[in-house]
Design a protein around this motif. Structure first.
Motif, PDB file in Angstrom:
ATOM      1  N   ASN A   1       0.829  -1.199   0.000  1.00  0.00           N
ATOM      2  CA  ASN A   1       0.000   0.000   0.000  1.00  0.00           C
ATOM      3  C   ASN A   1       0.867   1.254   0.000  1.00  0.00           C
ATOM      4  OD1 ASN A   1      -2.376  -1.416  -0.039  1.00  0.00           O
ATOM      5  ND2 ASN A   1      -2.607  -1.426   2.183  1.00  0.00           N
ATOM      6  N   GLN A   2       1.899   1.229   0.813  1.00  0.00           N
ATOM      7  CA  GLN A   2       2.805   2.364   0.887  1.00  0.00           C
ATOM      8  C   GLN A   2       3.453   2.596  -0.472  1.00  0.00           C
ATOM      9  OE1 GLN A   2       5.647   2.137   4.117  1.00  0.00           O
ATOM     10  NE2 GLN A   2       7.177   3.200   2.896  1.00  0.00           N
ATOM     11  N   GLU A   3       3.926   1.533  -1.101  1.00  0.00           N
ATOM     12  CA  GLU A   3       4.566   1.655  -2.409  1.00  0.00           C
ATOM     13  C   GLU A   3       3.586   2.141  -3.472  1.00  0.00           C
ATOM     14  OE1 GLU A   3       7.798   1.474  -3.292  1.00  0.00           O
ATOM     15  OE2 GLU A   3       8.144   1.318  -1.145  1.00  0.00           O
ATOM     16  N   LEU A   4       2.362   1.615  -3.460  1.00  0.00           N
ATOM     17  CA  LEU A   4       1.355   2.050  -4.432  1.00  0.00           C
ATOM     18  C   LEU A   4       1.011   3.522  -4.238  1.00  0.00           C
ATOM     19  CD1 LEU A   4      -1.075  -1.010  -4.549  1.00  0.00           C
ATOM     20  CD2 LEU A   4       0.451  -0.213  -6.357  1.00  0.00           C
ATOM     21  N   LEU A   5       0.872   3.937  -2.994  1.00  0.00           N
ATOM     22  CA  LEU A   5       0.576   5.337  -2.701  1.00  0.00           C
ATOM     23  C   LEU A   5       1.717   6.241  -3.161  1.00  0.00           C
ATOM     24  CD1 LEU A   5      -0.980   4.958   0.875  1.00  0.00           C
ATOM     25  CD2 LEU A   5      -2.190   5.549  -1.233  1.00  0.00           C
ATOM     26  N   LEU A   6       2.947   5.809  -2.905  1.00  0.00           N
ATOM     27  CA  LEU A   6       4.106   6.585  -3.349  1.00  0.00           C
ATOM     28  C   LEU A   6       4.164   6.677  -4.877  1.00  0.00           C
ATOM     29  CD1 LEU A   6       6.956   5.514  -0.910  1.00  0.00           C
ATOM     30  CD2 LEU A   6       6.075   7.823  -1.254  1.00  0.00           C
ATOM     31  N   GLN A   7       3.873   5.565  -5.550  1.00  0.00           N
ATOM     32  CA  GLN A   7       3.887   5.570  -7.009  1.00  0.00           C
ATOM     33  C   GLN A   7       2.845   6.540  -7.564  1.00  0.00           C
ATOM     34  OE1 GLN A   7       3.397   1.503  -8.268  1.00  0.00           O
ATOM     35  NE2 GLN A   7       5.465   0.914  -7.622  1.00  0.00           N
ATOM     36  N   ARG A   8       1.647   6.538  -6.951  1.00  0.00           N
ATOM     37  CA  ARG A   8       0.590   7.442  -7.423  1.00  0.00           C
ATOM     38  C   ARG A   8       0.998   8.905  -7.193  1.00  0.00           C
ATOM     39  NH1 ARG A   8      -4.902   7.267  -4.408  1.00  0.00           N
ATOM     40  NH2 ARG A   8      -3.777   8.649  -3.041  1.00  0.00           N
ATOM     41  N   ALA A   9       1.511   9.195  -6.011  1.00  0.00           N
ATOM     42  CA  ALA A   9       1.927  10.560  -5.705  1.00  0.00           C
ATOM     43  C   ALA A   9       3.054  10.999  -6.636  1.00  0.00           C
ATOM     44  CB  ALA A   9       2.354  10.664  -4.242  1.00  0.00           C
ATOM     45  N   GLU A  10       4.003  10.111  -6.879  1.00  0.00           N
ATOM     46  CA  GLU A  10       5.116  10.429  -7.770  1.00  0.00           C
ATOM     47  C   GLU A  10       4.629  10.669  -9.197  1.00  0.00           C
ATOM     48  OE1 GLU A  10       8.870   7.993  -9.451  1.00  0.00           O
ATOM     49  OE2 GLU A  10       8.757   8.102  -7.270  1.00  0.00           O
ATOM     50  N   ALA A  11       3.677   9.875  -9.648  1.00  0.00           N
ATOM     51  CA  ALA A  11       3.125  10.058 -10.992  1.00  0.00           C
ATOM     52  C   ALA A  11       2.434  11.417 -11.109  1.00  0.00           C
ATOM     53  CB  ALA A  11       2.142   8.939 -11.325  1.00  0.00           C
ATOM     54  N   GLU A  12       1.696  11.809 -10.078  1.00  0.00           N
ATOM     55  CA  GLU A  12       1.046  13.121 -10.084  1.00  0.00           C
ATOM     56  C   GLU A  12       2.098  14.221 -10.145  1.00  0.00           C
ATOM     57  OE1 GLU A  12      -2.964  11.947  -7.515  1.00  0.00           O
ATOM     58  OE2 GLU A  12      -1.180  12.678  -6.466  1.00  0.00           O
ATOM     59  N   PHE A  13       3.155  14.048  -9.363  1.00  0.00           N
ATOM     60  CA  PHE A  13       4.233  15.039  -9.354  1.00  0.00           C
ATOM     61  C   PHE A  13       4.875  15.145 -10.736  1.00  0.00           C
ATOM     62  CE2 PHE A  13       8.587  16.418  -8.957  1.00  0.00           C
ATOM     63  CZ  PHE A  13       8.487  17.507  -8.106  1.00  0.00           C
ATOM     64  N   LEU A  14       5.229  14.008 -11.307  1.00  0.00           N
ATOM     65  CA  LEU A  14       5.905  13.999 -12.604  1.00  0.00           C
ATOM     66  C   LEU A  14       5.021  14.555 -13.717  1.00  0.00           C
ATOM     67  CD1 LEU A  14       7.816  10.608 -12.347  1.00  0.00           C
ATOM     68  CD2 LEU A  14       8.784  12.929 -12.258  1.00  0.00           C
ATOM     69  N   ASN A  15       3.702  14.450 -13.554  1.00  0.00           N
ATOM     70  CA  ASN A  15       2.763  15.004 -14.534  1.00  0.00           C
ATOM     71  C   ASN A  15       2.497  16.490 -14.300  1.00  0.00           C
ATOM     72  OD1 ASN A  15       2.333  12.681 -16.078  1.00  0.00           O
ATOM     73  ND2 ASN A  15       0.827  11.914 -14.620  1.00  0.00           N
ATOM     74  N   GLY A  16       3.145  17.062 -13.281  1.00  0.00           N
ATOM     75  CA  GLY A  16       2.969  18.480 -13.007  1.00  0.00           C
ATOM     76  C   GLY A  16       1.718  18.816 -12.224  1.00  0.00           C
TER      77      GLY A  16
ATOM     78  N   ASN B   1      -2.424  17.922  -6.369  1.00  0.00           N
ATOM     79  CA  ASN B   1      -2.828  16.556  -6.011  1.00  0.00           C
ATOM     80  C   ASN B   1      -1.661  15.750  -5.464  1.00  0.00           C
ATOM     81  OD1 ASN B   1      -5.604  16.637  -6.464  1.00  0.00           O
ATOM     82  ND2 ASN B   1      -5.340  16.294  -8.650  1.00  0.00           N
ATOM     83  N   ALA B   2      -0.467  15.987  -5.985  1.00  0.00           N
ATOM     84  CA  ALA B   2       0.715  15.294  -5.453  1.00  0.00           C
ATOM     85  C   ALA B   2       0.927  15.689  -4.000  1.00  0.00           C
ATOM     86  CB  ALA B   2       1.948  15.620  -6.293  1.00  0.00           C
ATOM     87  N   LEU B   3       0.787  16.972  -3.708  1.00  0.00           N
ATOM     88  CA  LEU B   3       0.931  17.451  -2.329  1.00  0.00           C
ATOM     89  C   LEU B   3      -0.089  16.778  -1.420  1.00  0.00           C
ATOM     90  CD1 LEU B   3       2.303  19.446  -0.369  1.00  0.00           C
ATOM     91  CD2 LEU B   3       0.633  21.156  -1.098  1.00  0.00           C
ATOM     92  N   ARG B   4      -1.307  16.687  -1.900  1.00  0.00           N
ATOM     93  CA  ARG B   4      -2.367  16.026  -1.122  1.00  0.00           C
ATOM     94  C   ARG B   4      -2.035  14.540  -0.914  1.00  0.00           C
ATOM     95  NH1 ARG B   4      -6.487  17.136  -4.341  1.00  0.00           N
ATOM     96  NH2 ARG B   4      -6.671  19.201  -3.435  1.00  0.00           N
TER      97      ARG B   4
ATOM     98  N   GLY C   1       8.510  14.529  -1.012  1.00  0.00           N
ATOM     99  CA  GLY C   1       7.402  14.762  -1.940  1.00  0.00           C
ATOM    100  C   GLY C   1       6.576  15.979  -1.559  1.00  0.00           C
ATOM    101  N   VAL C   2       6.326  16.140  -0.258  1.00  0.00           N
ATOM    102  CA  VAL C   2       5.576  17.308   0.211  1.00  0.00           C
ATOM    103  C   VAL C   2       6.359  18.578  -0.083  1.00  0.00           C
ATOM    104  CG1 VAL C   2       4.785  18.518   2.290  1.00  0.00           C
ATOM    105  CG2 VAL C   2       4.200  16.119   1.957  1.00  0.00           C
ATOM    106  N   TYR C   3       7.642  18.597   0.283  1.00  0.00           N
ATOM    107  CA  TYR C   3       8.467  19.779   0.043  1.00  0.00           C
ATOM    108  C   TYR C   3       8.473  20.158  -1.445  1.00  0.00           C
ATOM    109  CZ  TYR C   3      10.714  18.993   4.650  1.00  0.00           C
ATOM    110  OH  TYR C   3      10.976  18.816   5.974  1.00  0.00           O
ATOM    111  N   LEU C   4       8.740  19.161  -2.282  1.00  0.00           N
ATOM    112  CA  LEU C   4       8.896  19.441  -3.706  1.00  0.00           C
ATOM    113  C   LEU C   4       7.573  19.750  -4.387  1.00  0.00           C
ATOM    114  CD1 LEU C   4      11.689  16.894  -4.672  1.00  0.00           C
ATOM    115  CD2 LEU C   4      11.893  19.302  -4.068  1.00  0.00           C
ATOM    116  N   SER C   5       6.488  19.135  -3.944  1.00  0.00           N
ATOM    117  CA  SER C   5       5.174  19.458  -4.516  1.00  0.00           C
ATOM    118  C   SER C   5       4.789  20.889  -4.185  1.00  0.00           C
ATOM    119  CB  SER C   5       4.103  18.498  -3.990  1.00  0.00           C
ATOM    120  OG  SER C   5       4.375  17.182  -4.403  1.00  0.00           O
ATOM    121  N   ASP C   6       5.062  21.287  -2.956  1.00  0.00           N
ATOM    122  CA  ASP C   6       4.785  22.663  -2.556  1.00  0.00           C
ATOM    123  C   ASP C   6       5.631  23.635  -3.385  1.00  0.00           C
ATOM    124  OD1 ASP C   6       3.536  24.650  -0.874  1.00  0.00           O
ATOM    125  OD2 ASP C   6       5.456  24.826   0.168  1.00  0.00           O
ATOM    126  N   LEU C   7       6.897  23.306  -3.567  1.00  0.00           N
ATOM    127  CA  LEU C   7       7.769  24.121  -4.397  1.00  0.00           C
ATOM    128  C   LEU C   7       7.280  24.132  -5.848  1.00  0.00           C
ATOM    129  CD1 LEU C   7      10.396  25.767  -4.758  1.00  0.00           C
ATOM    130  CD2 LEU C   7      11.588  23.582  -5.087  1.00  0.00           C
TER     131      LEU C   7
END
Length: 192
Positions: free
Chosen positions: A5-20, A24-27, A45-51
């Protein structure tokens, strides 16, 4: 099960981040931190999404750098955190250096703040008429990117396309390759 679950959540957040999709990545990273408060990947991820919400290029560059060093450096999180802190400090110092002279210039009557100009527009009911009345005698002092975007958009909307393009061309050194500013060229050309 938690690891998956942790890995899947990280993958989803990372995909949102990489898509700009930084909001949603921050969330997503925030939700991960709720369940895994010590997870370094989510903290970064939080730091960089906010940035990323403010500066896409910086966030993407730091994300790429973090990917390179995270397996090689034990203190990769601290390194990225330090870089972000230095960026933030530098931006504040630059803003202070720019805003103080601008405020001083306004105090001496050389210009009018954009917020004051907008109040004039509101009281007169016309951006075009207000701008025409002051454009040869008073400078409109713009202190941030949002004001600049609004000003150029209004100029173009009111038929001052050449002037709007002139402001865009003159500001290219200030904003570099800022995508929001570059998009204004399309706005100015599309409003005609």
């Amino acid at each position: 099960m938690n690891k998956v679950n942790q890995e899947l959540l990280l993958q989803r957040a990372e995909a949102e981040f990489l898509n700009g999709d930084y909001t949603n990545a921050l969330r997503s990273y925030g939700l991960i931190l709720k369940d895994y408060p010590t997870l370094d990947e989510a903290k970064i991820g939080v730091y960089l999404s906010d940035l990323g919400i403010e500066s896409q290029e910086e966030a993407q560059a730091l994300f790429d750098y973090y990917q390179v060093i995270k397996d090689e450096q034990d203190n990769a999180v601290d390194i990225i955190d330090g870089i972000i802190e230095n960026l933030d400090t530098s931006k504040k110092q630059i803003q202070e250096l720019l805003v103080d002279p601008i405020e001083e210039q306004v105090e001496y009557g050389d210009g009018i703040r954009y917020s004051d100009f907008l109040r004039l527009v509101e009281s007169r009911g016309s951006f075009k008429k207000t701008f025409e009345d002051i454009m040869f005698s008073t400078k409109v002092v713009i202190t941030n990117k949002d004001e600049f975007i609004d000003f150029v958009t209004q100029l173009s909307t009111e038929g001052f396309d050449e002037m709007a393009l002139g402001y865009l061309d003159a500001s290219s050194a200030l904003f570099g390759n800022d995508q929001d500013i570059l998009a204004l060229y399309h706005v100015v050309q599309g409003i005609k």
